[in-house]
Design a protein around this motif. Structure first.
Motif, short mmCIF file in Angstrom:
data_model
loop_
_atom_site.label_atom_id
_atom_site.label_comp_id
_atom_site.label_asym_id
_atom_site.label_seq_id
_atom_site.Cartn_x
_atom_site.Cartn_y
_atom_site.Cartn_z
N LYS A 194 -5.81 11.83 -13.54
CA LYS A 194 -5.16 13.10 -13.21
C LYS A 194 -3.95 12.90 -12.29
CE LYS A 194 -6.33 17.54 -11.11
NZ LYS A 194 -7.42 18.36 -10.56
N TYR A 195 -4.03 11.92 -11.40
CA TYR A 195 -2.97 11.70 -10.42
C TYR A 195 -2.12 10.47 -10.75
CZ TYR A 195 -5.61 15.19 -7.89
OH TYR A 195 -6.26 16.35 -7.54
N LYS A 196 -2.10 10.07 -12.02
CA LYS A 196 -1.31 8.91 -12.44
C LYS A 196 0.14 9.06 -11.98
CE LYS A 196 0.06 6.23 -16.43
NZ LYS A 196 -0.07 6.02 -17.86
N GLY A 197 0.66 8.00 -11.39
CA GLY A 197 2.05 7.98 -10.94
C GLY A 197 2.25 8.42 -9.50
N ARG A 198 1.24 9.02 -8.89
CA ARG A 198 1.37 9.46 -7.49
C ARG A 198 1.15 8.27 -6.55
NH1 ARG A 198 -1.49 15.07 -5.59
NH2 ARG A 198 -0.70 16.27 -7.31
N TYR A 199 1.91 8.27 -5.46
CA TYR A 199 1.63 7.29 -4.41
C TYR A 199 0.22 7.53 -3.89
CZ TYR A 199 6.61 6.14 -4.13
OH TYR A 199 7.88 5.72 -4.41
N LEU A 200 -0.47 6.46 -3.56
CA LEU A 200 -1.84 6.60 -3.06
C LEU A 200 -1.89 7.48 -1.82
CD1 LEU A 200 -3.34 3.01 -3.51
CD2 LEU A 200 -3.26 4.91 -5.13
N LEU A 234 0.83 -1.20 0.00
CA LEU A 234 0.00 0.00 0.00
C LEU A 234 0.87 1.26 0.00
CD1 LEU A 234 -2.77 1.42 0.23
CD2 LEU A 234 -2.61 1.10 2.71
N ALA A 235 1.92 1.25 0.79
CA ALA A 235 2.80 2.42 0.89
C ALA A 235 3.48 2.75 -0.44
CB ALA A 235 3.85 2.18 1.97
N HIS A 236 3.72 1.73 -1.26
CA HIS A 236 4.47 1.94 -2.50
C HIS A 236 3.59 1.88 -3.76
CE1 HIS A 236 8.37 2.11 -0.60
NE2 HIS A 236 8.02 1.07 0.14
N ASN A 295 -8.60 8.88 9.35
CA ASN A 295 -8.14 8.70 10.73
C ASN A 295 -6.79 9.35 11.01
OD1 ASN A 295 -10.24 6.95 12.09
ND2 ASN A 295 -9.90 5.84 10.19
N GLY A 296 -6.27 10.11 10.04
CA GLY A 296 -5.03 10.86 10.26
C GLY A 296 -3.79 10.01 10.42
N LEU A 297 -3.74 8.89 9.71
CA LEU A 297 -2.64 7.94 9.89
C LEU A 297 -1.64 7.94 8.74
CD1 LEU A 297 -4.80 5.00 11.28
CD2 LEU A 297 -3.45 6.64 12.59
N GLU A 298 -1.65 8.98 7.91
CA GLU A 298 -0.74 9.02 6.76
C GLU A 298 0.71 8.90 7.17
OE1 GLU A 298 -3.83 12.26 5.54
OE2 GLU A 298 -3.05 11.43 7.39
N ASP A 299 1.06 9.44 8.34
CA ASP A 299 2.46 9.39 8.79
C ASP A 299 2.97 7.96 8.91
OD1 ASP A 299 2.57 12.13 8.85
OD2 ASP A 299 2.41 12.30 11.02
N LEU A 313 -7.49 1.82 -2.50
CA LEU A 313 -8.04 3.16 -2.39
C LEU A 313 -8.97 3.29 -1.18
CD1 LEU A 313 -8.76 3.98 -6.14
CD2 LEU A 313 -7.03 5.05 -4.69
N LYS A 314 -9.80 2.28 -0.94
CA LYS A 314 -10.67 2.28 0.25
C LYS A 314 -9.83 2.33 1.52
CE LYS A 314 -14.37 -0.52 -1.64
NZ LYS A 314 -15.07 -1.79 -1.58
N SER A 315 -8.78 1.51 1.54
CA SER A 315 -7.90 1.49 2.71
C SER A 315 -7.24 2.84 2.93
CB SER A 315 -6.82 0.42 2.54
OG SER A 315 -7.39 -0.86 2.43
N MET A 316 -6.79 3.47 1.84
CA MET A 316 -6.13 4.77 1.97
C MET A 316 -7.11 5.83 2.45
SD MET A 316 -3.27 6.20 2.01
CE MET A 316 -2.29 4.90 1.29
N LEU A 317 -8.36 5.77 2.01
CA LEU A 317 -9.36 6.72 2.50
C LEU A 317 -9.51 6.58 4.01
CD1 LEU A 317 -11.49 8.90 2.14
CD2 LEU A 317 -13.12 7.09 1.55
#
Length: 77
Positions: A21-27, A12-14, A61-65, A52-56
């Motif tokens: 529009k966001y092709k190539g960006r990390y999720l 998921l991280a990679h 929940n503010g866990l991007e870090d 994508l559901k997981s990343m949402l």
């Protein structure tokens, strides 16, 4: 089981957005409103939709870090 979960988080991280529009960006770097839009319109089928559901959920929940730390600590080979 734990090892499998760790591998899923590393994937998921990679994972990069494969189109649009966001092709190539990390999720993790996708704007939250874009993920909310997918949630309203319907996520793609398959692995991408699940990620994508997981990343949402992660962003809500503010866990991007955590994902950014995984990117740093477990670089893609």
């Amino acid at each position: 089981m734990l090892k499998n979960d760790n591998q899923k988080l590393i994937e998921l991280a990679h994972y990069r957005m494969p189109f649009g529009k966001y092709k190539g960006r990390y999720l993790v770097n996708l704007p939250e409103p874009y993920l909310v839009w997918f949630n309203q319109k319907g996520f793609p089928d398959g692995k991408l939709g699940v990620l994508l559901k997981s990343m949402l959920e992660i962003k809500i929940n503010g866990l991007e870090d955590i994902i950014l730390k995984i990117q740093k600590d477990f670089p893609k080979e």
